[in-house]
Design a protein around this motif. Sequence first.
Motif, PDB file in Angstrom:
ATOM      1  N   SER A   1       0.848  -1.203   0.000  1.00  0.00           N
ATOM      2  CA  SER A   1       0.000   0.000   0.000  1.00  0.00           C
ATOM      3  C   SER A   1       0.882   1.251   0.000  1.00  0.00           C
ATOM      4  O   SER A   1       2.083   1.180   0.285  1.00  0.00           O
ATOM      5  N   ASP A   2       0.262   2.405  -0.279  1.00  0.00           N
ATOM      6  CA  ASP A   2       0.997   3.674  -0.214  1.00  0.00           C
ATOM      7  C   ASP A   2       1.536   3.899   1.196  1.00  0.00           C
ATOM      8  O   ASP A   2       2.654   4.388   1.370  1.00  0.00           O
ATOM      9  N   LYS A   3       0.753   3.518   2.190  1.00  0.00           N
ATOM     10  CA  LYS A   3       1.169   3.665   3.589  1.00  0.00           C
ATOM     11  C   LYS A   3       2.425   2.833   3.860  1.00  0.00           C
ATOM     12  O   LYS A   3       3.377   3.314   4.486  1.00  0.00           O
ATOM     13  N   GLU A   4       2.443   1.594   3.375  1.00  0.00           N
ATOM     14  CA  GLU A   4       3.625   0.748   3.563  1.00  0.00           C
ATOM     15  C   GLU A   4       4.815   1.278   2.769  1.00  0.00           C
ATOM     16  O   GLU A   4       5.942   1.271   3.254  1.00  0.00           O
ATOM     17  N   ARG A   5       4.564   1.739   1.552  1.00  0.00           N
ATOM     18  CA  ARG A   5       5.663   2.243   0.706  1.00  0.00           C
ATOM     19  C   ARG A   5       6.396   3.404   1.361  1.00  0.00           C
ATOM     20  O   ARG A   5       7.616   3.460   1.346  1.00  0.00           O
ATOM     21  N   VAL A   6       5.654   4.352   1.930  1.00  0.00           N
ATOM     22  CA  VAL A   6       6.312   5.507   2.533  1.00  0.00           C
ATOM     23  C   VAL A   6       7.113   5.082   3.768  1.00  0.00           C
ATOM     24  O   VAL A   6       8.211   5.593   4.019  1.00  0.00           O
ATOM     25  N   ALA A   7       6.603   4.113   4.518  1.00  0.00           N
ATOM     26  CA  ALA A   7       7.354   3.627   5.683  1.00  0.00           C
ATOM     27  C   ALA A   7       8.630   2.915   5.240  1.00  0.00           C
ATOM     28  O   ALA A   7       9.691   3.077   5.863  1.00  0.00           O
ATOM     29  N   LEU A   8       8.549   2.150   4.163  1.00  0.00           N
ATOM     30  CA  LEU A   8       9.738   1.467   3.642  1.00  0.00           C
ATOM     31  C   LEU A   8      10.717   2.468   3.038  1.00  0.00           C
ATOM     32  O   LEU A   8      11.940   2.322   3.192  1.00  0.00           O
ATOM     33  N   ASP A   9      10.207   3.509   2.372  1.00  0.00           N
ATOM     34  CA  ASP A   9      11.084   4.588   1.885  1.00  0.00           C
ATOM     35  C   ASP A   9      11.826   5.231   3.062  1.00  0.00           C
ATOM     36  O   ASP A   9      13.028   5.516   2.987  1.00  0.00           O
TER      37      ASP A   9
ATOM     38  N   ALA B   1      15.850   5.319   3.786  1.00  0.00           N
ATOM     39  CA  ALA B   1      16.550   6.602   3.957  1.00  0.00           C
ATOM     40  C   ALA B   1      17.199   6.715   5.333  1.00  0.00           C
ATOM     41  O   ALA B   1      18.323   7.215   5.469  1.00  0.00           O
ATOM     42  N   ALA B   2      16.501   6.228   6.369  1.00  0.00           N
ATOM     43  CA  ALA B   2      17.038   6.313   7.731  1.00  0.00           C
ATOM     44  C   ALA B   2      18.248   5.406   7.919  1.00  0.00           C
ATOM     45  O   ALA B   2      19.136   5.697   8.722  1.00  0.00           O
ATOM     46  N   ALA B   3      18.301   4.309   7.170  1.00  0.00           N
ATOM     47  CA  ALA B   3      19.415   3.367   7.285  1.00  0.00           C
ATOM     48  C   ALA B   3      20.594   3.742   6.391  1.00  0.00           C
ATOM     49  O   ALA B   3      21.680   3.190   6.541  1.00  0.00           O
ATOM     50  N   ALA B   4      20.371   4.664   5.471  1.00  0.00           N
ATOM     51  CA  ALA B   4      21.433   5.061   4.533  1.00  0.00           C
ATOM     52  C   ALA B   4      22.555   5.787   5.267  1.00  0.00           C
ATOM     53  O   ALA B   4      22.340   6.412   6.303  1.00  0.00           O
ATOM     54  N   GLN B   5      23.759   5.696   4.706  1.00  0.00           N
ATOM     55  CA  GLN B   5      24.908   6.440   5.235  1.00  0.00           C
ATOM     56  C   GLN B   5      25.450   7.335   4.139  1.00  0.00           C
ATOM     57  O   GLN B   5      25.892   6.825   3.125  1.00  0.00           O
ATOM     58  N   PRO B   6      25.380   8.648   4.262  1.00  0.00           N
ATOM     59  CA  PRO B   6      24.769   9.371   5.389  1.00  0.00           C
ATOM     60  C   PRO B   6      23.252   9.273   5.351  1.00  0.00           C
ATOM     61  O   PRO B   6      22.665   8.936   4.326  1.00  0.00           O
ATOM     62  N   ASN B   7      22.660   9.611   6.474  1.00  0.00           N
ATOM     63  CA  ASN B   7      21.210   9.556   6.614  1.00  0.00           C
ATOM     64  C   ASN B   7      20.557  10.382   5.510  1.00  0.00           C
ATOM     65  O   ASN B   7      20.989  11.491   5.220  1.00  0.00           O
ATOM     66  N   ALA B   8      19.525   9.826   4.882  1.00  0.00           N
ATOM     67  CA  ALA B   8      18.876  10.481   3.751  1.00  0.00           C
ATOM     68  C   ALA B   8      17.432  10.882   4.026  1.00  0.00           C
ATOM     69  O   ALA B   8      16.673  11.164   3.100  1.00  0.00           O
ATOM     70  N   VAL B   9      17.031  10.948   5.294  1.00  0.00           N
ATOM     71  CA  VAL B   9      15.674  11.379   5.625  1.00  0.00           C
ATOM     72  C   VAL B   9      15.579  12.888   5.416  1.00  0.00           C
ATOM     73  O   VAL B   9      16.372  13.645   5.964  1.00  0.00           O
ATOM     74  N   THR B  10      14.608  13.290   4.608  1.00  0.00           N
ATOM     75  CA  THR B  10      14.375  14.708   4.346  1.00  0.00           C
ATOM     76  C   THR B  10      13.093  15.152   5.029  1.00  0.00           C
ATOM     77  O   THR B  10      12.264  14.323   5.434  1.00  0.00           O
ATOM     78  N   ASP B  11      12.898  16.471   5.136  1.00  0.00           N
ATOM     79  CA  ASP B  11      11.651  16.994   5.685  1.00  0.00           C
ATOM     80  C   ASP B  11      10.463  16.562   4.829  1.00  0.00           C
ATOM     81  O   ASP B  11       9.390  16.256   5.354  1.00  0.00           O
ATOM     82  N   GLU B  12      10.653  16.514   3.518  1.00  0.00           N
ATOM     83  CA  GLU B  12       9.581  16.103   2.607  1.00  0.00           C
ATOM     84  C   GLU B  12       9.177  14.654   2.883  1.00  0.00           C
ATOM     85  O   GLU B  12       7.992  14.336   2.994  1.00  0.00           O
ATOM     86  N   LEU B  13      10.169  13.764   3.016  1.00  0.00           N
ATOM     87  CA  LEU B  13       9.877  12.362   3.301  1.00  0.00           C
ATOM     88  C   LEU B  13       9.206  12.219   4.659  1.00  0.00           C
ATOM     89  O   LEU B  13       8.230  11.482   4.805  1.00  0.00           O
ATOM     90  N   PHE B  14       9.697  12.948   5.650  1.00  0.00           N
ATOM     91  CA  PHE B  14       9.087  12.863   6.981  1.00  0.00           C
ATOM     92  C   PHE B  14       7.642  13.368   6.953  1.00  0.00           C
ATOM     93  O   PHE B  14       6.765  12.806   7.610  1.00  0.00           O
ATOM     94  N   GLY B  15       7.387  14.402   6.167  1.00  0.00           N
ATOM     95  CA  GLY B  15       6.025  14.911   6.020  1.00  0.00           C
ATOM     96  C   GLY B  15       5.103  13.870   5.402  1.00  0.00           C
ATOM     97  O   GLY B  15       3.955  13.704   5.844  1.00  0.00           O
ATOM     98  N   ARG B  16       5.596  13.160   4.383  1.00  0.00           N
ATOM     99  CA  ARG B  16       4.801  12.084   3.772  1.00  0.00           C
ATOM    100  C   ARG B  16       4.534  10.974   4.789  1.00  0.00           C
ATOM    101  O   ARG B  16       3.435  10.427   4.849  1.00  0.00           O
ATOM    102  N   LEU B  17       5.542  10.650   5.596  1.00  0.00           N
ATOM    103  CA  LEU B  17       5.393   9.620   6.619  1.00  0.00           C
ATOM    104  C   LEU B  17       4.296  10.009   7.617  1.00  0.00           C
ATOM    105  O   LEU B  17       3.447   9.198   7.970  1.00  0.00           O
TER     106      LEU B  17
END
Length: 196
Positions: A112-120, A124-140
């Motif tokens: 689902s879209d809900k699962e996809r954003v959590a997996l995104d 991103a959170a596991a990436a080095q360097p961390n790749a979580v953006t404000d846009e991604l967090f807003g979608r979450l």
Amino acid sequence: MSRLRPLSPDTTPELKDHFDFFLGTLGFTPNSVLTMQRKPGLVRAFAQLNAAVMDPAGEVDLGFRRLLGHVASKAAGCLYCQAHTLLGAHNFGVSQQKLADVWNYAQSPLYSDKERVALDFALAAAAQPNAVTDELFGRLRRHWSEAQIVEILGVVAMFGFLNRWNDSMATPLEPVPLQVAQQAAGERGWSPGKHG
């Protein structure tokens, strides 16, 4: 080949309850924990963290939490944890088709879209360097509550520890997660690598 051999559970009998904790979710005590027992306090702390992160009373589905750990482990490159998370997801009811399609979650109709954003977010959170953006967090935040976001990030953070532990130790993969991972992801190029 393992850099430090997993010890028999009988080596540290006072840790039996902590070893037995994993029997309920995996059906065996992981080699990672059997290696950790050289420092009993580490086993105790890890078992407590694992129990909190994977608490059955949580709001995020237990099988999906394992898929979050799988994607985070893929970002880190830990093949041991990739196999374990596929087994855990399978044990908590995730279908074989959904397991096999986890690497294609962004396009898969099984997610689902809900699962996809959590997996995104996990990726991103596991990436080095961390790749979580404000846009991604807003979608979450549009799909998940604050408590659920804490659960999701708790999974990613715990697997950050496990990914580093198991890749650095070249922890040998047990037969059951090896079989599940080969069935679910072998056609997509997954192999146990140094964990075989």
